[in-house]
Design a protein around this motif. Structure first.
Motif, short mmCIF file in Angstrom:
data_model
loop_
_atom_site.label_atom_id
_atom_site.label_comp_id
_atom_site.label_asym_id
_atom_site.label_seq_id
_atom_site.Cartn_x
_atom_site.Cartn_y
_atom_site.Cartn_z
N SER A 162 -17.92 -17.44 33.83
CA SER A 162 -17.83 -18.90 33.81
C SER A 162 -18.77 -19.48 34.85
N MET A 163 -19.00 -20.77 34.76
CA MET A 163 -19.92 -21.42 35.69
C MET A 163 -19.39 -21.34 37.13
N THR A 164 -18.10 -21.48 37.30
CA THR A 164 -17.51 -21.39 38.64
C THR A 164 -17.72 -20.00 39.22
N ASP A 165 -17.53 -18.97 38.41
CA ASP A 165 -17.76 -17.60 38.88
C ASP A 165 -19.23 -17.38 39.21
N LYS A 166 -20.11 -17.96 38.43
CA LYS A 166 -21.55 -17.85 38.69
C LYS A 166 -21.88 -18.47 40.05
N SER B 239 -15.90 -13.28 35.25
CA SER B 239 -15.62 -13.79 33.91
C SER B 239 -16.84 -14.41 33.25
#
Length: 159
Positions: free
Chosen positions: A55-59, A53
């Motif tokens: 998002s920072m969490t996905d990164k 997505s």
């Protein structure tokens, strides 16, 4: 027909069926080996392929190749546990999987068997701690750009 002739025909027919099944299995195995799911990363880790997505969490999941849930499971933590508990569990698991210091040899005695340790588990514990720390750092940091003030109207058209 004679019995030997019937047995040979059964054997030949069975061999043909088995050969065709083996050939089809080989074809499917080759097809599976060539198949790469879209967006797959090397050796996919649980959840890493789904982190798309932006998002920072996905990164962070893609960078550390570990989901936050997986990191919590490795360190035996709950989501709401404090950083002190994270470090306590990390220290315990890291030491538990470390090689024991070599004992001093005593003359005339047999050397004790080395204790088991796991470099793989140690690295997983370290990566789990790094993943949780990275997530905590993101949560603590304020946003890079402040949101626009809601009460101020933009001044347009002034010369």
């Amino acid at each position: 027909m004679s019995a030997p002739k019937i047995l040979i025909q059964i054997l030949i027919t069975g061999t043909q069926i088995f050969g065709k099944a083996l050939y089809a299995a080989g074809q499917q195995a080759a097809k599976n080996a060539r198949h790469r799911p879209q967006g797959a990363i090397g050796a996919d880790v649980a959840g890493v392929g789904n982190a798309t997505s932006g998002s920072m969490t996905d990164k962070l999941t893609r960078e550390h190749r570990m989901t936050l849930d997986e990191a919590h499971l490795i360190l035996n933590l709950k989501r709401e546990d404090a950083m002190e508990q994270v470090l306590r569990n990390y220290e315990h698991l890291f030491k538990a999987n470390s090689p024991a210091p070599a004992p001093k040899p005593t003359p005339g005695a047999r050397a004790p068997a080395p204790t088991a340790h796991s470099h793989y588990l140690q690295s997983k514990v370290v990566r789990a701690r790094e993943r949780i720390e990275a997530e905590a750092k993101i949560v603590e940091e304020p946003p890079a750009t402040p949101p626009p003030a809601s009460g101020a109207a933009p001044e347009a058209g002034k010369s």
